[in-house]
Design an enzyme around this catalytic site. Structure first.
Site, PDB file in Angstrom:
ATOM      1  N   HIS A  49       0.685   1.539   4.172  1.00 33.90           N
ATOM      2  CA  HIS A  49       1.561   1.739   5.320  1.00 33.90           C
ATOM      3  C   HIS A  49       1.927   3.212   5.505  1.00 33.90           C
ATOM      4  O   HIS A  49       2.236   3.914   4.544  1.00 33.90           O
ATOM      5  CB  HIS A  49       2.842   0.923   5.154  1.00 33.90           C
ATOM      6  CG  HIS A  49       2.604  -0.547   5.016  1.00 33.90           C
ATOM      7  ND1 HIS A  49       1.982  -1.300   5.982  1.00 33.90           N
ATOM      8  CD2 HIS A  49       2.897  -1.414   4.009  1.00 33.90           C
ATOM      9  CE1 HIS A  49       1.907  -2.557   5.596  1.00 33.90           C
ATOM     10  NE2 HIS A  49       2.448  -2.651   4.392  1.00 33.90           N
TER      11      HIS A  49
ATOM     12  N   PHE B 213      -0.746  -3.059  16.178  1.00 33.91           N
ATOM     13  CA  PHE B 213      -0.283  -4.281  15.535  1.00 33.91           C
ATOM     14  C   PHE B 213       0.894  -4.823  16.344  1.00 33.91           C
ATOM     15  O   PHE B 213       2.000  -4.274  16.295  1.00 33.91           O
ATOM     16  CB  PHE B 213       0.130  -4.034  14.082  1.00 33.91           C
ATOM     17  CG  PHE B 213       0.403  -5.301  13.315  1.00 33.91           C
ATOM     18  CD1 PHE B 213      -0.588  -6.256  13.160  1.00 33.91           C
ATOM     19  CD2 PHE B 213       1.654  -5.543  12.754  1.00 33.91           C
ATOM     20  CE1 PHE B 213      -0.351  -7.433  12.461  1.00 33.91           C
ATOM     21  CE2 PHE B 213       1.898  -6.717  12.054  1.00 33.91           C
ATOM     22  CZ  PHE B 213       0.890  -7.668  11.907  1.00 33.91           C
TER      23      PHE B 213
ATOM     24  N   GLN C 274      -7.236  -7.445   9.302  1.00 36.54           N
ATOM     25  CA  GLN C 274      -8.143  -8.579   9.126  1.00 36.54           C
ATOM     26  C   GLN C 274      -9.373  -8.443  10.022  1.00 36.54           C
ATOM     27  O   GLN C 274     -10.505  -8.702   9.598  1.00 36.54           O
ATOM     28  CB  GLN C 274      -7.431  -9.905   9.427  1.00 36.54           C
ATOM     29  CG  GLN C 274      -6.452 -10.340   8.356  1.00 36.54           C
ATOM     30  CD  GLN C 274      -5.045  -9.850   8.605  1.00 36.54           C
ATOM     31  OE1 GLN C 274      -4.834  -8.800   9.219  1.00 36.54           O
ATOM     32  NE2 GLN C 274      -4.059 -10.607   8.134  1.00 36.54           N
TER      33      GLN C 274
ATOM     34  N   ARG D 106      -1.003   3.329  15.638  1.00 35.99           N
ATOM     35  CA  ARG D 106      -0.572   3.492  14.254  1.00 35.99           C
ATOM     36  C   ARG D 106      -1.710   4.038  13.414  1.00 35.99           C
ATOM     37  O   ARG D 106      -2.889   4.012  13.818  1.00 35.99           O
ATOM     38  CB  ARG D 106      -0.108   2.153  13.656  1.00 35.99           C
ATOM     39  CG  ARG D 106      -1.227   1.136  13.479  1.00 35.99           C
ATOM     40  CD  ARG D 106      -0.786  -0.077  12.678  1.00 35.99           C
ATOM     41  NE  ARG D 106      -1.895  -1.015  12.483  1.00 35.99           N
ATOM     42  CZ  ARG D 106      -1.849  -2.069  11.667  1.00 35.99           C
ATOM     43  NH1 ARG D 106      -0.748  -2.323  10.963  1.00 35.99           N
ATOM     44  NH2 ARG D 106      -2.892  -2.875  11.538  1.00 35.99           N
TER      45      ARG D 106
ATOM     46  N   LYS E 136     -17.967  -6.876 -26.343  1.00 33.31           N
ATOM     47  CA  LYS E 136     -17.400  -5.530 -26.467  1.00 33.31           C
ATOM     48  C   LYS E 136     -17.061  -5.021 -25.074  1.00 33.31           C
ATOM     49  O   LYS E 136     -17.899  -5.060 -24.172  1.00 33.31           O
ATOM     50  CB  LYS E 136     -18.402  -4.586 -27.129  1.00 33.31           C
ATOM     51  CG  LYS E 136     -17.764  -3.421 -27.864  1.00 33.31           C
ATOM     52  CD  LYS E 136     -17.092  -3.896 -29.146  1.00 33.31           C
ATOM     53  CE  LYS E 136     -16.832  -2.752 -30.100  1.00 33.31           C
ATOM     54  NZ  LYS E 136     -16.208  -3.223 -31.358  1.00 33.31           N
TER      55      LYS E 136
ATOM     56  N   THR F  22     -19.495  -7.872 -32.294  1.00 37.55           N
ATOM     57  CA  THR F  22     -19.285  -7.072 -31.088  1.00 37.55           C
ATOM     58  C   THR F  22     -19.747  -5.634 -31.313  1.00 37.55           C
ATOM     59  O   THR F  22     -20.159  -4.955 -30.365  1.00 37.55           O
ATOM     60  CB  THR F  22     -17.809  -7.084 -30.662  1.00 37.55           C
ATOM     61  OG1 THR F  22     -17.007  -6.479 -31.664  1.00 37.55           O
ATOM     62  CG2 THR F  22     -17.341  -8.515 -30.415  1.00 37.55           C
ATOM     63  N   ASP F  23     -19.694  -5.169 -32.557  1.00 39.35           N
ATOM     64  CA  ASP F  23     -20.202  -3.827 -32.848  1.00 39.35           C
ATOM     65  C   ASP F  23     -21.688  -3.736 -32.562  1.00 39.35           C
ATOM     66  O   ASP F  23     -22.189  -2.700 -32.116  1.00 39.35           O
ATOM     67  CB  ASP F  23     -19.908  -3.468 -34.308  1.00 39.35           C
ATOM     68  CG  ASP F  23     -20.227  -2.018 -34.613  1.00 39.35           C
ATOM     69  OD1 ASP F  23     -19.538  -1.132 -34.074  1.00 39.35           O
ATOM     70  OD2 ASP F  23     -21.186  -1.771 -35.375  1.00 39.35           O
TER      71      ASP F  23
END
Length: 300
Positions: A247, A155, A219, A172, A13, A58-59
């Site tokens: 960005h 960067f 990174q 930036r 479920k 599943t119930d």
């Protein structure tokens, strides 16, 4: 001769929404979870012949989630998931493995009588517990934790070819929505970690590393975040990140006769682009640990 055979399978479920209120006099406490159950084991016949003899409905799994919230309470997402996983495997001979996934939504108390809350907007807490009758595998994490550094990010020096148009920058905005999953070394023997304390510490370590790192790449920042979590948390053996690079581009103000440099004393203006975006992913491991969280699979 048969031309097909059954491969890996599971059922259960998904997304059982559970809200548990604990009343401490006039002060109330709230746990708000989204719980998904997946069971696997001796399920060949239901696929081959349609026999439901080994199928726990599943119930029933949904009802178990609510009953356990009432009978056992919810101390933490990880503990609640572990209780459920162990129950399904130990109570049903045909079920060999149970995996419980939990999203937890936070609420902050509003001042006053003690029963008013506002949904917190920082992140969603995650937990996944699997149990096979002998060992637990506990993953935890978070998603949608939005962070931003308005400077101290560069960067430049990147590879270029004839299609490269991106300009190098030495100042930036660095912004991302942190999605992190970490794996605990605990498998069931000995005392379990303090789940809530470890979660809070891991989140704090990620935020601290993000704030303190002078970033030359997302990174690099990501690796520092994961390293700090592992170095500060002996319970954690590996952590996986998926970080979109949200960005922010300087708006071209030349048509208006205005300058808009990043270091402008009156402050620059940026356009926040939602797509496309760079997506940076990696796993950081404790030295000597084995990577068990697949990089290309969404686990939670």
């Amino acid at each position: 001769m048969p031309t097909t055979r059954l491969g890996q399978n599971q059922y259960g479920k998904a997304e059982c929404r559970v809200v548990k209120i604990v009343r401490d006099g006039a002060t109330h406490h709230i746990k708000d979870l989204n719980v998904s159950v997946a069971l696997s084991g001796e399920m060949e016949e239901v696929h081959y012949s349609g026999s439901n003899a080994n199928v726990l409905p599943t119930d029933t799994t949904k009802n178990t989630v609510y009953a356990f919230a009432k009978e056992h309470g919810i101390a933490s997402a990880e503990e609640f998931a572990a209780l459920l996983a162990r129950h399904f495997v130990s109570s049903q001979e045909q079920i060999h493995r149970a995996r419980i996934r939990v999203e937890e939504y936070g609420w902050d108390r509003i001042g006053g009588p003690g029963h008013s809350f506002v949904r917190t907007g920082q992140e969603t807490r995650l937990a996944q517990v699997a149990y096979d009758g002998e060992r637990y595998e506990v993953l935890a994490g978070l998603k949608d934790l939005t962070v931003l550094n308005s400077t101290d990010s560069e960067f430049w020096g990147f590879a270029k070819d004839k299609y490269t148009t991106l300009a190098e920058t030495h100042d930036r905005i660095l912004a991302t929505d942190v999605s992190a999953r970490w794996r605990y070394g605990w498998t069931g023997s000995g005392d379990a970690p303090d789940w809530d304390a470890t979660y809070a510490r891991a989140k704090g370590d990620m935020l601290q590393a993000f704030a303190e790192t002078y970033s030359l790449s997302l990174q690099q920042t990501m690796f520092r975040m994961g390293t700090r979590v592992i170095e500060q948390g002996p319970e954690i053996d590996e952590i996986r990140f998926s970080l979109p690079n949200n960005h922010h581009f300087l708006v071209d103000m030349e048509p208006f006769g205005l300058g808009n440099e990043a270091d402008a004393p009156d402050g620059p203006v940026y356009f926040a682009a939602d797509r496309p975006y760079g997506l940076i992913e990696a796993t950081i491991l404790r030295d000597g640990a084995q990577q068990l969280i697949p990089l290309d699979v969404t686990l939670l």
